[in-house]
Design a protein around this motif. Structure first.
Motif, PDB file in Angstrom:
ATOM      1  N   ALA A  60       1.069  -1.367  -0.440  1.00  0.00           N
ATOM      2  CA  ALA A  60      -0.117  -0.065  -0.177  1.00  0.00           C
ATOM      3  C   ALA A  60       0.843   1.332   0.159  1.00  0.00           C
ATOM      4  CB  ALA A  60      -1.024  -0.096   1.519  1.00  0.00           C
ATOM      5  N   ALA A  61       1.777   1.698   0.705  1.00  0.00           N
ATOM      6  CA  ALA A  61       3.187   2.327   0.831  1.00  0.00           C
ATOM      7  C   ALA A  61       3.479   2.973  -0.912  1.00  0.00           C
ATOM      8  CB  ALA A  61       4.070   1.928   1.529  1.00  0.00           C
ATOM      9  N   LEU A  62       3.382   1.950  -1.402  1.00  0.00           N
ATOM     10  CA  LEU A  62       4.387   1.910  -2.644  1.00  0.00           C
ATOM     11  C   LEU A  62       3.314   2.596  -3.897  1.00  0.00           C
ATOM     12  CD1 LEU A  62       6.257  -0.685  -4.182  1.00  0.00           C
ATOM     13  CD2 LEU A  62       4.423   0.360  -5.956  1.00  0.00           C
ATOM     14  N   ILE A  63       1.889   2.298  -3.727  1.00  0.00           N
ATOM     15  CA  ILE A  63       0.847   2.967  -4.146  1.00  0.00           C
ATOM     16  C   ILE A  63       0.646   3.579  -4.116  1.00  0.00           C
ATOM     17  CG2 ILE A  63      -1.351   2.444  -4.933  1.00  0.00           C
ATOM     18  CD1 ILE A  63      -0.979  -0.731  -4.731  1.00  0.00           C
ATOM     19  N   THR A  64       0.578   4.439  -2.857  1.00  0.00           N
ATOM     20  CA  THR A  64       0.669   5.472  -1.523  1.00  0.00           C
ATOM     21  C   THR A  64       1.728   6.528  -2.610  1.00  0.00           C
ATOM     22  OG1 THR A  64      -0.873   5.119   0.198  1.00  0.00           O
ATOM     23  CG2 THR A  64       0.724   7.207  -0.226  1.00  0.00           C
ATOM     24  N   LYS A  65       2.642   6.082  -2.415  1.00  0.00           N
ATOM     25  CA  LYS A  65       3.562   6.950  -2.844  1.00  0.00           C
ATOM     26  C   LYS A  65       3.766   7.198  -4.672  1.00  0.00           C
ATOM     27  CE  LYS A  65       7.951   9.045  -1.609  1.00  0.00           C
ATOM     28  NZ  LYS A  65       7.742   9.365  -0.483  1.00  0.00           N
ATOM     29  N   ALA A  66       3.037   6.461  -5.388  1.00  0.00           N
ATOM     30  CA  ALA A  66       3.647   6.913  -6.388  1.00  0.00           C
ATOM     31  C   ALA A  66       2.083   7.626  -6.910  1.00  0.00           C
ATOM     32  CB  ALA A  66       3.380   5.336  -7.682  1.00  0.00           C
ATOM     33  N   THR A  67       1.144   7.475  -5.958  1.00  0.00           N
ATOM     34  CA  THR A  67      -0.490   8.195  -6.764  1.00  0.00           C
ATOM     35  C   THR A  67      -0.738   9.867  -5.536  1.00  0.00           C
ATOM     36  OG1 THR A  67      -1.297   6.932  -5.004  1.00  0.00           O
ATOM     37  CG2 THR A  67      -0.903   6.194  -7.469  1.00  0.00           C
ATOM     38  N   GLY A  68      -0.003   9.581  -4.665  1.00  0.00           N
ATOM     39  CA  GLY A  68      -0.256  10.484  -3.719  1.00  0.00           C
ATOM     40  C   GLY A  68      -1.644  10.375  -3.202  1.00  0.00           C
ATOM     41  N   LYS A  69      -1.565   9.049  -2.492  1.00  0.00           N
ATOM     42  CA  LYS A  69      -3.641   8.476  -2.160  1.00  0.00           C
ATOM     43  C   LYS A  69      -3.202   7.806  -0.758  1.00  0.00           C
ATOM     44  CE  LYS A  69      -5.904  11.166  -5.073  1.00  0.00           C
ATOM     45  NZ  LYS A  69      -5.435  11.475  -6.373  1.00  0.00           N
ATOM     46  N   ASP A  70      -3.972   8.013  -0.614  1.00  0.00           N
ATOM     47  CA  ASP A  70      -3.353   6.866   1.057  1.00  0.00           C
ATOM     48  C   ASP A  70      -5.150   6.251   0.661  1.00  0.00           C
ATOM     49  OD1 ASP A  70      -0.998   7.925   2.207  1.00  0.00           O
ATOM     50  OD2 ASP A  70      -2.020   9.809   3.102  1.00  0.00           O
ATOM     51  N   PRO A  71      -4.627   5.035   1.627  1.00  0.00           N
ATOM     52  CA  PRO A  71      -5.568   3.828   1.414  1.00  0.00           C
ATOM     53  C   PRO A  71      -6.312   4.046   2.436  1.00  0.00           C
ATOM     54  CG  PRO A  71      -4.049   2.758   1.977  1.00  0.00           C
ATOM     55  CD  PRO A  71      -3.675   4.582   2.118  1.00  0.00           C
ATOM     56  N   TYR A  72      -8.001   4.080   2.441  1.00  0.00           N
ATOM     57  CA  TYR A  72      -8.571   3.259   3.676  1.00  0.00           C
ATOM     58  C   TYR A  72      -8.159   1.799   4.534  1.00  0.00           C
ATOM     59  CZ  TYR A  72     -12.499   2.894   7.399  1.00  0.00           C
ATOM     60  OH  TYR A  72     -13.358   3.076   8.362  1.00  0.00           O
ATOM     61  N   PHE A  73      -7.776   1.969   5.597  1.00  0.00           N
ATOM     62  CA  PHE A  73      -7.714   0.297   6.491  1.00  0.00           C
ATOM     63  C   PHE A  73      -8.863  -0.262   6.520  1.00  0.00           C
ATOM     64  CE2 PHE A  73      -3.260   2.592   6.155  1.00  0.00           C
ATOM     65  CZ  PHE A  73      -2.827   1.077   4.941  1.00  0.00           C
ATOM     66  N   ALA A  74     -10.033  -1.517   6.524  1.00  0.00           N
ATOM     67  CA  ALA A  74     -10.392  -1.621   6.920  1.00  0.00           C
ATOM     68  C   ALA A  74      -9.514  -2.790   8.503  1.00  0.00           C
ATOM     69  CB  ALA A  74     -11.189  -2.324   6.196  1.00  0.00           C
ATOM     70  N   GLY A  75      -9.032  -3.206   8.870  1.00  0.00           N
ATOM     71  CA  GLY A  75      -8.588  -3.781   9.465  1.00  0.00           C
ATOM     72  C   GLY A  75      -8.417  -3.574  10.622  1.00  0.00           C
ATOM     73  N   LYS A  76      -8.019  -4.053  11.403  1.00  0.00           N
ATOM     74  CA  LYS A  76      -6.907  -3.759  12.994  1.00  0.00           C
ATOM     75  C   LYS A  76      -5.756  -3.004  12.631  1.00  0.00           C
ATOM     76  CE  LYS A  76      -6.037  -8.346  14.279  1.00  0.00           C
ATOM     77  NZ  LYS A  76      -5.381  -9.356  14.639  1.00  0.00           N
ATOM     78  N   PRO A  77      -5.802  -1.923  13.074  1.00  0.00           N
ATOM     79  CA  PRO A  77      -6.567  -1.722  14.545  1.00  0.00           C
ATOM     80  C   PRO A  77      -7.443  -0.480  14.239  1.00  0.00           C
ATOM     81  CG  PRO A  77      -4.170  -0.250  13.859  1.00  0.00           C
ATOM     82  CD  PRO A  77      -4.852  -1.145  12.460  1.00  0.00           C
ATOM     83  N   ASN A  78      -7.794  -0.725  13.186  1.00  0.00           N
ATOM     84  CA  ASN A  78      -9.498   0.475  12.652  1.00  0.00           C
ATOM     85  C   ASN A  78     -10.198  -0.190  13.808  1.00  0.00           C
ATOM     86  OD1 ASN A  78     -11.785   1.857  11.683  1.00  0.00           O
ATOM     87  ND2 ASN A  78     -11.275   1.488   9.648  1.00  0.00           N
ATOM     88  N   PRO A  79     -11.320   0.679  14.626  1.00  0.00           N
ATOM     89  CA  PRO A  79     -12.057  -0.485  15.864  1.00  0.00           C
ATOM     90  C   PRO A  79     -13.774  -0.475  14.399  1.00  0.00           C
ATOM     91  CG  PRO A  79     -11.897   1.957  15.421  1.00  0.00           C
ATOM     92  CD  PRO A  79     -10.937   2.199  14.997  1.00  0.00           C
ATOM     93  N   LEU A  80     -13.590  -0.449  12.758  1.00  0.00           N
ATOM     94  CA  LEU A  80     -14.069  -0.795  12.110  1.00  0.00           C
ATOM     95  C   LEU A  80     -14.592  -1.498  12.549  1.00  0.00           C
ATOM     96  CD1 LEU A  80     -16.762   0.430  10.118  1.00  0.00           C
ATOM     97  CD2 LEU A  80     -14.927  -0.518   8.638  1.00  0.00           C
ATOM     98  N   MET A  81     -13.230  -3.059  11.825  1.00  0.00           N
ATOM     99  CA  MET A  81     -12.977  -4.121  12.083  1.00  0.00           C
ATOM    100  C   MET A  81     -13.874  -4.382  12.828  1.00  0.00           C
ATOM    101  SD  MET A  81     -10.430  -6.743  10.935  1.00  0.00           S
ATOM    102  CE  MET A  81      -9.736  -8.656  11.300  1.00  0.00           C
ATOM    103  N   MET A  82     -13.492  -4.380  14.779  1.00  0.00           N
ATOM    104  CA  MET A  82     -13.992  -4.864  15.628  1.00  0.00           C
ATOM    105  C   MET A  82     -15.525  -4.618  16.433  1.00  0.00           C
ATOM    106  SD  MET A  82     -10.637  -5.714  16.172  1.00  0.00           S
ATOM    107  CE  MET A  82     -10.633  -5.931  18.703  1.00  0.00           C
ATOM    108  N   ARG A  83     -16.204  -3.217  15.872  1.00  0.00           N
ATOM    109  CA  ARG A  83     -17.559  -3.452  15.897  1.00  0.00           C
ATOM    110  C   ARG A  83     -18.445  -3.844  15.067  1.00  0.00           C
ATOM    111  NH1 ARG A  83     -17.680   1.166  18.989  1.00  0.00           N
ATOM    112  NH2 ARG A  83     -16.525   1.749  19.746  1.00  0.00           N
TER     113      ARG A  83
END
Length: 259
Positions: free
Chosen positions: A168-191
């Motif tokens: 993801a860091a490679l793609i972000t470096k090439a696009t300037g766009k940060d991803p939205y991470f759905a998994g941990k530590p996002n509490p969304l996965m827990m909820r």
């Protein structure tokens, strides 16, 4: 902590808590059996999006650990739930394995590289330069960037492997766009996991071996947190973090009597 409600439901990480390099950790079988016998809601979680819940059920069963399919929650399932809520019936260009593609098919998503709504990056052992180049171009053309989890490395018998977060860091470096991470530590996965088993954070506990994902996600979701020392986090590393688990124990075996 004295005024906390009794623990009525349990969430536990898989790698480093229940198994290590394909071998059950002592106490894991007894812990899972007591959970099943108690009738309390529980989930086994993993940020790995390679396998479906059915695949993981079969893999764990071969190790002597019986976890029903409905008690397994992966970052791929959390990602699919997020996308189903955000844009029902959407389209996605996917880099990943069966665990992710199956989860997206199950929510009615069409997988395509023709003007997709999303680029979804998951775990795979066969990342290709061609696929990453296509992802970069689609994101630059307006596709939204979603990633199943931020783990930069994953375990193997030979040592750490580059994982989803590193790609993801490679793609972000090439696009300037940060991803939205759905998994941990996002509490969304827990909820979303808690909702799937009808549990409430105030009476739930999270067990993990990583401070930066498991403990952080459980803390932010409002759960009691237990750090086990059978995985990645070592005792001397705990104090380096600005947050703490509710309790640190040697292994899952120390929690069998808490159920």
């Amino acid at each position: 902590m004295a005024d906390r409600k009794p623990i009525e439901s349990w969430l536990t990480d898989m790698d480093g808590v229940l198994i290590h390099e394909g071998v059950p950790i002592p106490g894991a079988e007894a812990f899972l059996k007591k959970l099943r016998d108690s009738g309390k809601p529980f989930l086994v979680l993993t940020n790995n999006s390679i396998y479906t819940a059915r695949d993981l059920h079969a893999r764990l069963l071969r190790m002597g650990l019986d976890v029903p399919v409905e008690n397994i929650w992966t970052s791929a399932l959390a990602t699919a739930k997020f996308l189903a809520d955000q844009r029902p019936g959407g389209t996605a260009y996917v880099i990943g394995e069966a665990g992710l593609t199956t989860a997206l098919h199950d929510i009615g998503y069409v997988l395509t590289d023709a003007d997709p709504d999303y680029v979804v990056l998951g775990e795979t052992r066969t990342y290709s330069f061609e696929a990453m180049t296509k992802a970069v171009r689609l994101i630059n053309d307006g596709a939204r960037f979603i990633c199943t989890n931020p783990d930069e490395t994953g375990p193997s018998l030979q040592g750490p492997l580059p994982a989803t977060g590193a790609v993801a860091a490679l793609i972000t470096k090439a696009t300037g766009k940060d991803p939205y991470f759905a998994g941990k530590p996002n509490p969304l996965m827990m909820r979303t996991g808690l909702n799937a088993i009808g549990a409430h954070s105030e009476s739930s506990a999270m067990i993990g071996d990583r401070m930066d994902t498991d403990v952080l996600a459980g803390l932010e979701a409002g759960m009691r947190t237990y750090l086990v020392l059978t995985g990645l986090t070592k005792p001397d590393e705990v104090e380096r973090y600005p947050f703490r688990p509710s309790e640190t124990v040697d292994s899952i075996a120390d929690l069998v009597d808490r159920i």
